[in-house]
Design a protein around this motif. Sequence first.
Motif, PDB file in Angstrom:
ATOM      1  N   ASP A  43       1.081  -1.071  -0.209  1.00  0.00           N
ATOM      2  CA  ASP A  43       0.240   0.137  -0.099  1.00  0.00           C
ATOM      3  C   ASP A  43       1.031   1.649   0.084  1.00  0.00           C
ATOM      4  OD1 ASP A  43      -2.507  -1.765  -0.732  1.00  0.00           O
ATOM      5  OD2 ASP A  43      -1.808  -1.255   2.302  1.00  0.00           O
ATOM      6  N   THR A  44       2.218   1.235   0.439  1.00  0.00           N
ATOM      7  CA  THR A  44       2.518   2.374   0.903  1.00  0.00           C
ATOM      8  C   THR A  44       3.651   2.606  -0.054  1.00  0.00           C
ATOM      9  OG1 THR A  44       4.425   1.987   2.876  1.00  0.00           O
ATOM     10  CG2 THR A  44       2.121   2.484   2.975  1.00  0.00           C
ATOM     11  N   ALA A  45       4.333   1.163  -0.875  1.00  0.00           N
ATOM     12  CA  ALA A  45       5.679   1.222  -1.455  1.00  0.00           C
ATOM     13  C   ALA A  45       5.454   2.617  -2.748  1.00  0.00           C
ATOM     14  CB  ALA A  45       5.694  -0.088  -1.393  1.00  0.00           C
ATOM     15  N   PRO A  46       4.602   2.547  -3.634  1.00  0.00           N
ATOM     16  CA  PRO A  46       4.778   3.083  -4.547  1.00  0.00           C
ATOM     17  C   PRO A  46       4.577   4.767  -4.273  1.00  0.00           C
ATOM     18  CG  PRO A  46       2.663   1.535  -4.841  1.00  0.00           C
ATOM     19  CD  PRO A  46       2.886   1.676  -3.450  1.00  0.00           C
ATOM     20  N   HIS A  47       4.245   5.079  -3.017  1.00  0.00           N
ATOM     21  CA  HIS A  47       4.383   6.573  -2.196  1.00  0.00           C
ATOM     22  C   HIS A  47       5.867   6.983  -2.266  1.00  0.00           C
ATOM     23  CE1 HIS A  47       0.523   7.118  -1.648  1.00  0.00           C
ATOM     24  NE2 HIS A  47       0.313   5.912  -1.065  1.00  0.00           N
ATOM     25  N   TYR A  48       6.936   6.110  -2.648  1.00  0.00           N
ATOM     26  CA  TYR A  48       8.567   6.239  -2.085  1.00  0.00           C
ATOM     27  C   TYR A  48       8.866   6.145  -3.707  1.00  0.00           C
ATOM     28  CZ  TYR A  48       7.810   4.647   2.599  1.00  0.00           C
ATOM     29  OH  TYR A  48       6.908   4.869   3.713  1.00  0.00           O
ATOM     30  N   GLY A  49       8.595   6.280  -4.590  1.00  0.00           N
ATOM     31  CA  GLY A  49       8.718   7.063  -6.159  1.00  0.00           C
ATOM     32  C   GLY A  49       8.511   6.088  -6.868  1.00  0.00           C
ATOM     33  N   GLY A  50       9.472   5.747  -8.532  1.00  0.00           N
ATOM     34  CA  GLY A  50       8.785   5.030  -9.002  1.00  0.00           C
ATOM     35  C   GLY A  50       7.918   4.882  -9.243  1.00  0.00           C
ATOM     36  N   ARG A  51       7.183   3.976 -10.401  1.00  0.00           N
ATOM     37  CA  ARG A  51       6.000   3.712 -11.464  1.00  0.00           C
ATOM     38  C   ARG A  51       5.163   2.987 -10.723  1.00  0.00           C
ATOM     39  NH1 ARG A  51       9.135   2.475 -16.820  1.00  0.00           N
ATOM     40  NH2 ARG A  51       7.079   1.981 -16.833  1.00  0.00           N
ATOM     41  N   LYS A  52       3.831   3.190 -10.752  1.00  0.00           N
ATOM     42  CA  LYS A  52       2.709   1.690 -10.031  1.00  0.00           C
ATOM     43  C   LYS A  52       3.138   0.781 -11.226  1.00  0.00           C
ATOM     44  CE  LYS A  52      -1.472   1.776  -8.434  1.00  0.00           C
ATOM     45  NZ  LYS A  52      -1.271   0.723  -8.446  1.00  0.00           N
ATOM     46  N   GLU A  53       3.281   0.526 -11.672  1.00  0.00           N
ATOM     47  CA  GLU A  53       2.688  -0.277 -12.970  1.00  0.00           C
ATOM     48  C   GLU A  53       3.850  -1.231 -12.742  1.00  0.00           C
ATOM     49  OE1 GLU A  53       4.114   3.072 -15.664  1.00  0.00           O
ATOM     50  OE2 GLU A  53       2.856   2.931 -14.413  1.00  0.00           O
ATOM     51  N   ILE A  54       4.716  -0.715 -12.387  1.00  0.00           N
ATOM     52  CA  ILE A  54       6.412  -1.491 -11.934  1.00  0.00           C
ATOM     53  C   ILE A  54       6.323  -2.228 -10.457  1.00  0.00           C
ATOM     54  CG2 ILE A  54       8.503  -1.785 -11.674  1.00  0.00           C
ATOM     55  CD1 ILE A  54       8.369  -1.442 -14.631  1.00  0.00           C
ATOM     56  N   TRP A  55       5.629  -1.726  -9.617  1.00  0.00           N
ATOM     57  CA  TRP A  55       5.007  -1.705  -8.218  1.00  0.00           C
ATOM     58  C   TRP A  55       4.215  -2.886  -8.564  1.00  0.00           C
ATOM     59  CZ3 TRP A  55       8.797  -1.349  -4.389  1.00  0.00           C
ATOM     60  CH2 TRP A  55       8.710  -0.311  -4.189  1.00  0.00           C
ATOM     61  N   ASP A  56       2.779  -2.955  -9.210  1.00  0.00           N
ATOM     62  CA  ASP A  56       1.944  -3.733  -9.347  1.00  0.00           C
ATOM     63  C   ASP A  56       2.663  -5.218  -9.833  1.00  0.00           C
ATOM     64  OD1 ASP A  56       0.006  -2.162  -8.935  1.00  0.00           O
ATOM     65  OD2 ASP A  56      -1.191  -2.215 -10.689  1.00  0.00           O
ATOM     66  N   ALA A  57       3.838  -5.146 -10.823  1.00  0.00           N
ATOM     67  CA  ALA A  57       4.518  -6.442 -12.013  1.00  0.00           C
ATOM     68  C   ALA A  57       5.255  -6.378 -10.342  1.00  0.00           C
ATOM     69  CB  ALA A  57       5.593  -5.448 -12.652  1.00  0.00           C
ATOM     70  N   LEU A  58       6.246  -5.917  -9.476  1.00  0.00           N
ATOM     71  CA  LEU A  58       7.172  -6.647  -8.555  1.00  0.00           C
ATOM     72  C   LEU A  58       6.156  -7.394  -7.577  1.00  0.00           C
ATOM     73  CD1 LEU A  58       9.721  -3.598  -8.495  1.00  0.00           C
ATOM     74  CD2 LEU A  58       9.787  -5.914  -9.047  1.00  0.00           C
ATOM     75  N   ARG A  59       4.697  -6.947  -7.132  1.00  0.00           N
ATOM     76  CA  ARG A  59       3.925  -7.899  -6.520  1.00  0.00           C
ATOM     77  C   ARG A  59       3.163  -9.001  -7.023  1.00  0.00           C
ATOM     78  NH1 ARG A  59      -1.132  -5.463  -2.790  1.00  0.00           N
ATOM     79  NH2 ARG A  59      -1.659  -7.089  -1.889  1.00  0.00           N
ATOM     80  N   ALA A  60       3.177  -8.586  -8.127  1.00  0.00           N
ATOM     81  CA  ALA A  60       2.760 -10.029  -9.085  1.00  0.00           C
ATOM     82  C   ALA A  60       3.675 -11.420  -9.249  1.00  0.00           C
ATOM     83  CB  ALA A  60       2.175  -9.628 -10.134  1.00  0.00           C
ATOM     84  N   ALA A  61       4.792 -10.384  -8.988  1.00  0.00           N
ATOM     85  CA  ALA A  61       6.129 -11.923  -9.771  1.00  0.00           C
ATOM     86  C   ALA A  61       6.677 -12.252  -7.509  1.00  0.00           C
ATOM     87  CB  ALA A  61       7.163 -10.414 -10.181  1.00  0.00           C
ATOM     88  N   ALA A  62       6.332 -11.214  -6.453  1.00  0.00           N
ATOM     89  CA  ALA A  62       6.993 -11.227  -5.850  1.00  0.00           C
ATOM     90  C   ALA A  62       5.889 -12.608  -4.870  1.00  0.00           C
ATOM     91  CB  ALA A  62       6.540 -10.056  -4.497  1.00  0.00           C
ATOM     92  N   GLU A  63       4.014 -12.403  -5.292  1.00  0.00           N
ATOM     93  CA  GLU A  63       4.352 -13.420  -4.835  1.00  0.00           C
ATOM     94  C   GLU A  63       2.740 -14.746  -6.014  1.00  0.00           C
ATOM     95  OE1 GLU A  63       0.103 -10.861  -4.633  1.00  0.00           O
ATOM     96  OE2 GLU A  63       1.034  -9.822  -2.783  1.00  0.00           O
ATOM     97  N   ALA A  64       3.797 -14.935  -6.722  1.00  0.00           N
ATOM     98  CA  ALA A  64       3.868 -16.628  -7.905  1.00  0.00           C
ATOM     99  C   ALA A  64       4.527 -17.057  -7.289  1.00  0.00           C
ATOM    100  CB  ALA A  64       4.283 -15.254  -9.509  1.00  0.00           C
ATOM    101  N   ASP A  65       4.708 -18.103  -8.402  1.00  0.00           N
ATOM    102  CA  ASP A  65       5.925 -18.941  -8.721  1.00  0.00           C
ATOM    103  C   ASP A  65       6.776 -18.349  -9.034  1.00  0.00           C
ATOM    104  OD1 ASP A  65       5.335 -20.559 -11.132  1.00  0.00           O
ATOM    105  OD2 ASP A  65       3.689 -21.084 -10.688  1.00  0.00           O
ATOM    106  N   LEU A  66       8.121 -18.818  -9.573  1.00  0.00           N
ATOM    107  CA  LEU A  66       9.757 -18.147  -9.489  1.00  0.00           C
ATOM    108  C   LEU A  66       9.380 -18.376 -11.450  1.00  0.00           C
ATOM    109  CD1 LEU A  66      12.399 -19.833  -7.910  1.00  0.00           C
ATOM    110  CD2 LEU A  66      11.365 -17.379  -7.930  1.00  0.00           C
ATOM    111  N   THR A  67       8.827 -19.025 -11.713  1.00  0.00           N
ATOM    112  CA  THR A  67       8.759 -19.332 -13.318  1.00  0.00           C
ATOM    113  C   THR A  67       8.044 -18.834 -13.925  1.00  0.00           C
ATOM    114  OG1 THR A  67       8.458 -21.332 -13.786  1.00  0.00           O
ATOM    115  CG2 THR A  67       8.100 -21.056 -15.473  1.00  0.00           C
TER     116      THR A  67
END
Length: 113
Positions: A43-67
């Motif tokens: 919830d707070t990460a995007p407020h520290y800078g960077g782009r929301k779509e990258i944060w969203d992608a990183l969250r999806a990656a963090a919650e997915a299996d490695l492949t």
Amino acid sequence: MGCAGSRDKVDETSKKIRKPKSWKHSEAITREQLTQMREEFWDTAPHYGGRKEIWDALRAAAEADLTLAQAIVDSAGVIVQNPDLTICYDERGAKYELPKYVLSEPTNLIRDS
């Protein structure tokens, strides 16, 4: 200088991602507490800078299996600095730091009996 190999171009985006090494939280926590920490971070990460779509992608990656995570970061153009995703960049050079608790569970997670 004799270190010809060190100047080879490294394709950073091809780094194979992996889960972080085992880690321990400062105190034993429950799955609920871990989930709450993760929600607060995302919830707070995007407020520290960077782009929301990258944060969203990183969250999806963090919650997915490695492949799937690998496919997500590759398609989003995320430059993986650390293979465990704790430090990444976007193509504009913005830095994204992910705490281990959003990427894996601590060794001292309290399992519900």
